[in-house]
Write an enzyme that holds these catalytic residues in place. Structure first.
Site, mmCIF file in Angstrom:
data_model
loop_
_atom_site.group_PDB
_atom_site.id
_atom_site.type_symbol
_atom_site.label_atom_id
_atom_site.label_comp_id
_atom_site.label_asym_id
_atom_site.label_seq_id
_atom_site.Cartn_x
_atom_site.Cartn_y
_atom_site.Cartn_z
ATOM 1 N N LYS A 89 -24.799 43.242 5.858
ATOM 2 C CA LYS A 89 -25.961 42.664 6.546
ATOM 3 C C LYS A 89 -25.941 43.109 7.998
ATOM 4 O O LYS A 89 -25.116 42.660 8.792
ATOM 5 C CB LYS A 89 -25.968 41.130 6.494
ATOM 6 C CG LYS A 89 -27.351 40.598 6.921
ATOM 7 C CD LYS A 89 -27.362 39.206 7.468
ATOM 8 C CE LYS A 89 -27.121 39.083 8.946
ATOM 9 N NZ LYS A 89 -28.092 39.749 9.841
ATOM 10 N N GLU A 144 -13.841 39.449 14.041
ATOM 11 C CA GLU A 144 -13.701 40.113 15.337
ATOM 12 C C GLU A 144 -14.746 39.485 16.232
ATOM 13 O O GLU A 144 -15.942 39.695 16.039
ATOM 14 C CB GLU A 144 -13.896 41.628 15.176
ATOM 15 C CG GLU A 144 -13.359 42.408 16.352
ATOM 16 C CD GLU A 144 -14.425 42.678 17.399
ATOM 17 O OE1 GLU A 144 -14.464 41.886 18.390
ATOM 18 O OE2 GLU A 144 -15.197 43.616 17.252
ATOM 19 N N CYS A 164 -17.862 43.654 23.330
ATOM 20 C CA CYS A 164 -16.958 42.496 23.257
ATOM 21 C C CYS A 164 -15.740 42.660 24.155
ATOM 22 O O CYS A 164 -15.162 41.675 24.591
ATOM 23 C CB CYS A 164 -16.540 42.265 21.810
ATOM 24 S SG CYS A 164 -15.973 43.771 21.012
ATOM 25 N N GLU A 192 -18.399 34.326 27.633
ATOM 26 C CA GLU A 192 -18.765 35.724 27.389
ATOM 27 C C GLU A 192 -20.259 35.865 27.707
ATOM 28 O O GLU A 192 -21.107 35.283 27.026
ATOM 29 C CB GLU A 192 -18.509 36.078 25.924
ATOM 30 C CG GLU A 192 -18.877 37.510 25.622
ATOM 31 C CD GLU A 192 -18.532 37.929 24.194
ATOM 32 O OE1 GLU A 192 -18.919 37.218 23.258
ATOM 33 O OE2 GLU A 192 -17.899 38.980 24.032
HETATM 34 P P1 TAP Z 1 -24.085 36.541 16.285
HETATM 35 O O1 TAP Z 1 -25.084 35.473 16.098
HETATM 36 O O2 TAP Z 1 -22.659 36.199 16.145
HETATM 37 O O3 TAP Z 1 -24.499 37.726 15.271
HETATM 38 C C1 TAP Z 1 -23.617 38.612 14.616
HETATM 39 C C2 TAP Z 1 -24.032 38.746 13.146
HETATM 40 O O4 TAP Z 1 -23.859 37.492 12.478
HETATM 41 C C3 TAP Z 1 -25.507 39.109 12.962
HETATM 42 O O5 TAP Z 1 -25.648 39.946 11.831
HETATM 43 C C4 TAP Z 1 -26.122 37.750 12.716
HETATM 44 O O6 TAP Z 1 -27.361 37.752 12.089
HETATM 45 C C5 TAP Z 1 -25.074 37.100 11.849
HETATM 46 N N1 TAP Z 1 -25.173 35.642 11.778
HETATM 47 C C6 TAP Z 1 -25.767 34.786 12.648
HETATM 48 N N2 TAP Z 1 -25.651 33.510 12.202
HETATM 49 C C7 TAP Z 1 -24.977 33.567 11.039
HETATM 50 C C8 TAP Z 1 -24.529 32.586 10.111
HETATM 51 N N3 TAP Z 1 -24.760 31.291 10.287
HETATM 52 N N4 TAP Z 1 -23.843 32.987 9.018
HETATM 53 C C9 TAP Z 1 -23.578 34.292 8.809
HETATM 54 N N5 TAP Z 1 -23.986 35.269 9.652
HETATM 55 C C10 TAP Z 1 -24.663 34.915 10.757
HETATM 56 O O7 TAP Z 1 -24.307 37.220 17.648
HETATM 57 P P2 TAP Z 1 -25.708 37.287 18.427
HETATM 58 O O8 TAP Z 1 -26.519 36.049 18.329
HETATM 59 O O9 TAP Z 1 -26.338 38.501 17.981
HETATM 60 O O10 TAP Z 1 -25.181 37.320 19.909
HETATM 61 C C11 TAP Z 1 -24.795 36.111 20.530
HETATM 62 C C12 TAP Z 1 -23.600 36.324 21.352
HETATM 63 O O11 TAP Z 1 -22.534 36.741 20.495
HETATM 64 C C13 TAP Z 1 -23.709 37.437 22.362
HETATM 65 O O12 TAP Z 1 -24.324 37.026 23.515
HETATM 66 C C14 TAP Z 1 -22.280 37.800 22.546
HETATM 67 O O13 TAP Z 1 -21.678 36.921 23.448
HETATM 68 C C15 TAP Z 1 -21.692 37.609 21.182
HETATM 69 N N6 TAP Z 1 -21.604 38.866 20.422
HETATM 70 C C16 TAP Z 1 -20.393 39.373 20.277
HETATM 71 C C17 TAP Z 1 -20.255 40.553 19.601
HETATM 72 C C18 TAP Z 1 -18.906 41.135 19.448
HETATM 73 S S1 TAP Z 1 -18.768 42.689 19.077
HETATM 74 N N7 TAP Z 1 -17.840 40.421 19.553
HETATM 75 C C19 TAP Z 1 -21.345 41.228 19.081
HETATM 76 C C20 TAP Z 1 -22.604 40.653 19.208
HETATM 77 C C21 TAP Z 1 -22.699 39.463 19.903
HETATM 78 P P3 TAP Z 1 -28.703 37.865 12.994
HETATM 79 O O14 TAP Z 1 -28.934 39.304 12.987
HETATM 80 O O15 TAP Z 1 -29.757 37.115 12.314
HETATM 81 O O16 TAP Z 1 -28.379 37.283 14.330
#
Ligand code: TAP
Length: 497
Positions: A194, A270, A304, A401
Site C-alpha cells: 500500500k 521503521e 526520518c 519530528e
Molecule cells: P503516516 O500516517 O504514518 O503514513 C505512512 C503510511 O501509513 C501511509 O501509507 C499511510 O496511509 C499509512 N497509514 C496511515 N494510517 C494508517 C493506519 N491506521 N493503519 C495502517 N496504515 C496507515 O505518515 P503521514 O501521515 O504520511 O505523515 C505524518 C508524519 O509521519 C510526518 O509528518 C512525519 O513526521 C512522519 N513520517 C515519517 C516517515 C518516516 S520515513 N519515518 C515517513 C512519512 C511520515 P495514507 O497514505 O493514507 O496516509
C-alpha cells in the site's frame, strides 16, 4: 533564495507533464477498479492542482489482493523457484526500472515535489540497485547443520514467511517500495503493497514493470488507498504473515495493536526520528556547516533521519552559526525540475501547514529565529530553510519530528553534555558526529542509542548497511542481509542418528 518559478530545466516538456498511465489497483497481475468504484485525487505540490484520480482500495480490495497473494504463495511457482531464477527475474525488473528512469523520476517529482535531478541520479537507480542486491542473495539462502549434544541429527531450513503487507510512506516512494519489496521477493514471499495516498504513481508503475519482468500473477499486488481503510485492513488481516511498515510513530503503534488483536503477525516498524548532529570544536567549520544544512534540508527535511537537532561546541559556535545562516540564505528553493534548485515544495498542504505551525510554536516558545520561517511564493507548498538558535531541550521544536526544513540549534560545552542531550529524545534512528578526534568519535558513537551513526558524513546509506531504529523509532531492519531475514522463518528439523 531563488524564486519558485524558473524556466531553466533539465527535463523535457514531456517529462514535466508525463501521461499518467497507471491509476488502478494492481491485483493478481491485472489493473482493476476498486470494488466500490471510488477514487481519490493525487495532488501536484508545486501548484496544489490535481494530477490524477487514483482507484481507492478498501478492505474488500485488500481481501482480494491477499487472496491472490495467498494462492501464489501456497500453490504458485514463485516460492518454489530456484533462488537463482527468482534472482534472474528480479534483475530483469531492475533493468526495466533503469530503462524507464526518466519517466519514473518525473512522476516522483510531480507527485511528491522531490528534486527531478536527485530522483534520476539517486532514488530511481537505488530502486534498481536494491533489487539487484537482493537478487544476488536469492540463491544463497540456506540453513545450518547443528551441533547436537545427543545422538541426533539436526539442521535448520530458512523458509519464506508467507504473505507480506508493505505499508510505505510518501517521502521516498521509490526507494521505500524497492527496499521493502526486493528482500521479500528474494526470500520467495508474495505480497500486497500500500503506497501512501500522497504518492501512489510510481508504485503502480513498478507493478506494471514487475509483470513485464516476469513476476508471476499474485506475487506482487499494489492496493492504493487510504491508511485508515486499506492500510488498516492490511495490519488487521488474518491471512497476512508479516507487516513491514515505514511512517509515523503514531501509526506504527496502531499497526502493532492491530497485529496483536488479529493474527499476531510479525511486525517491523521503521518510524520517526529527531536525530542529533554533534559538531565538535576541532571540526572544519565550512564542512560542518555544509553537512548540518544538508542534514536538515535534503529532501526538504522530509526524511526520518534528518539532522533536526544540531549541537555545536562553544569554541566554534559563533563562526559556525554565521556560516550556516549565510549558506541557508543562499539555498535555492523552487521548481524541483530546475537543476539549480536544491529544495522543492513540501509534499502536501497538511504537511506544509504542520511545519509552519511548528515554526510559530518555536517563535512562541522563545527560540531565536536566525533565518527563514515563512512560506515562499503564491502557490504550492514551498517553505524557506529555517534555523532556530538557543533551542532548549523542553521546547516542542527540539522534541517533535517536524519533517520539514527546520533546524534546532544549540550550544554545548563538554562531550558528556553532548551525549546526554543527544540521547534526550524518545527517538533513536540516527546521529551524526563531526570531529577529527578518533577517540571522541568512538566514545560518542558507542554512547548514543540510535540505529545508525554517521561520522564526518550524513545520509550515507548503502544496500549492505542495515537500517532501523532504537527506542520509539521502531524495530526491524531494512537494507542489508538483515532485511532478508525478516521475510524468512527458521524451521528446525531433527532426526535420531
Ligand atoms: P503516516 O500516517 O504514518 O503514513 C505512512 C503510511 O501509513 C501511509 O501509507 C499511510 O496511509 C499509512 N497509514 C496511515 N494510517 C494508517 C493506519 N491506521 N493503519 C495502517 N496504515 C496507515 O505518515 P503521514 O501521515 O504520511 O505523515 C505524518 C508524519 O509521519 C510526518 O509528518 C512525519 O513526521 C512522519 N513520517 C515519517 C516517515 C518516516 S520515513 N519515518 C515517513 C512519512 C511520515 P495514507 O497514505 O493514507 O496516509
Amino acid at each position: 533564495m531563488a524564486s519558485q518559478n524558473s524556466d531553466d530545466s533539465s527535463a523535457s516538456i514531456f517529462v514535466k507533464n508525463p501521461t499518467i498511465k497507471f491509476t488502478k489497483l494492481f491485483i493478481n497481475g491485472e489493473f482493476v477498479d476498486s470494488i466500490s468504484g471510488k477514487t481519490f485525487e493525487t495532488i501536484d505540490p508545486r501548484t496544489g492542482e490535481v494530477i490524477a484520480k487514483i482507484a481507492e482500495g478498501d478492505k474488500e480490495d485488500v481481501d482480494l489482493a491477499v487472496k491472490a497473494a495467498r494462492q501464489a504463495f501456497d500453490h504458485g511457482t514463485w516460492p518454489r523457484l530456484p533462488g537463482s531464477e527468482r534472482g534472474r527475474i528480479m534483475m530483469k525488473f531492475a533493468d526495466l526500472i533503469e530503462e524507464n528512469a526518466e519517466e519514473l523520476a518525473a512522476l516522483e517529482t510531480i507527485d511528491g515535489g522531490k528534486l527531478f535531478s536527485m530522483n534520476k541520479a539517486m532514488d530511481i537507480p537505488q530502486a534498481a540497485s536494491s533489487l539487484r542486491y537482493y537478487a544476488g542473495a536469492a540463491d544463497k539462502i540456506h540453513g545450518e547443520v547443528l551441533k547436537m549434544s545427543r545422538e541426533l541429527h539436526g539442521y535448520t531450513l530458512q523458509e519464506p514467511i508467507g504473505v507480506v503487507g508493505h505499508i510505505i510512506p510518501w517521502n521516498f516512494p521509490s526507494i521505500m517500495f524497492s527496499v521493502k519489496v526486493s528482500p521479500a521477493l528474494a526470500a520467495g514471499c508474495t505480497m500486497v503493497v500500500k503506497p501512501a495516498e500522497q504518492t501512489p504513481l510510481t508504485a503502480l508503475f513498478y507493478a506494471h514493470l514487475a509483470k513485464l519482468a516476469g513476476i508471476p500473477n499474485g506475487v506482487l499486488n499494489v492496493v492504493s488507498g487510504l491508511g485508515s481503510t486499506a492500510g488498516s485492513a492490511i495490519s488487521s488481516h488474518m491471512d497476512i504473515d508479516v507487516v513491514s511498515f515505514t511512517g509515523s510513530t503514531e501509526v506504527g503503534r496502531k499497526i502493532l495493536q492491530a497485529a496483536a488483536a488479529s493474527n499476531l503477525k510479525v511486525v517491523s516498524l521503521e518510524l520517526g526520528g529527531k536525530s542529533p548532529l554533534i559538531i565538535f570544536d576541532d571540526a572544519d567549520v565550512d564542512m560542518a556547516a555544509d553537512l548540518a544544512l544538508f542534514g536538515i534540508l535534503y529532501n526538504k527535511g522530509e526524511i526520518c533521519v534528518a539532522s533536526s537537532r544540531v549541537y555545536v561546541q562553544e569554541g566554534i559556535y559563533e563562526e559556525l552559526v554565521k556560516k550556516l545562516v549565510e549558506k541557508a540564505k543562499a539555498w535555492v528553493v523552487g521548481d524541483p525540475f530546475d537543476p539549480k534548485v536544491q529544495q522543492g515544495p513540501q509534499v502536501d498542504k497538511k504537511q506544509f501547514e504542520k511545519i509552519l505551525s511548528y515554526i510559530e510554536q518555536g517563535k512562541g516558545e522563545g527560540a531565536t529565529l536566525l533565518t527563514g520561517g515563512k512560506p515562499l511564493g503564491e502557490k504550492g507548498y514551498f517553505i524557506e530553510p529555517t534555523i532556530f538558535a538557543e533551542v532548549k531541550e523542553e521546547m516542542l521544536i527540539a522534541k517533535d519530528e517536524i519533517f520539514g526544513p527546520v533546524m534546532a540549534l544549540a550550544k554545548f560545552k563538554t562531550i558528556e553534555e553532548a551525549i546526554k542531550r543527544a540521547n534526550n529524545t524518545r527517538y533513536g534512528l540516527a546521529a551524526g558526529i563531526v570531529t577529527k578526534d578518533l577517540n571522541v568519535a568512538n566514545t560518542v558513537s558507542r554512547s548514543i542509542r540510535a540505529g545508525t551513526i554517521w561520522i564526518n558524513c550524513y545520509f550515507a546509506f548503502d544496500n549492505d548497511i542495515p537500517f532501523g531504529g532504537y527506542k520509539m523509532s521502531g524495530f526491524g531492519k531494512d537494507f542489508g542481509l538483515e532485511a532478508l531475514h525478516k521475510y524468512l522463518q527458521v524451521k528446525s528439523v531433527v532426526t535420531p542418528l
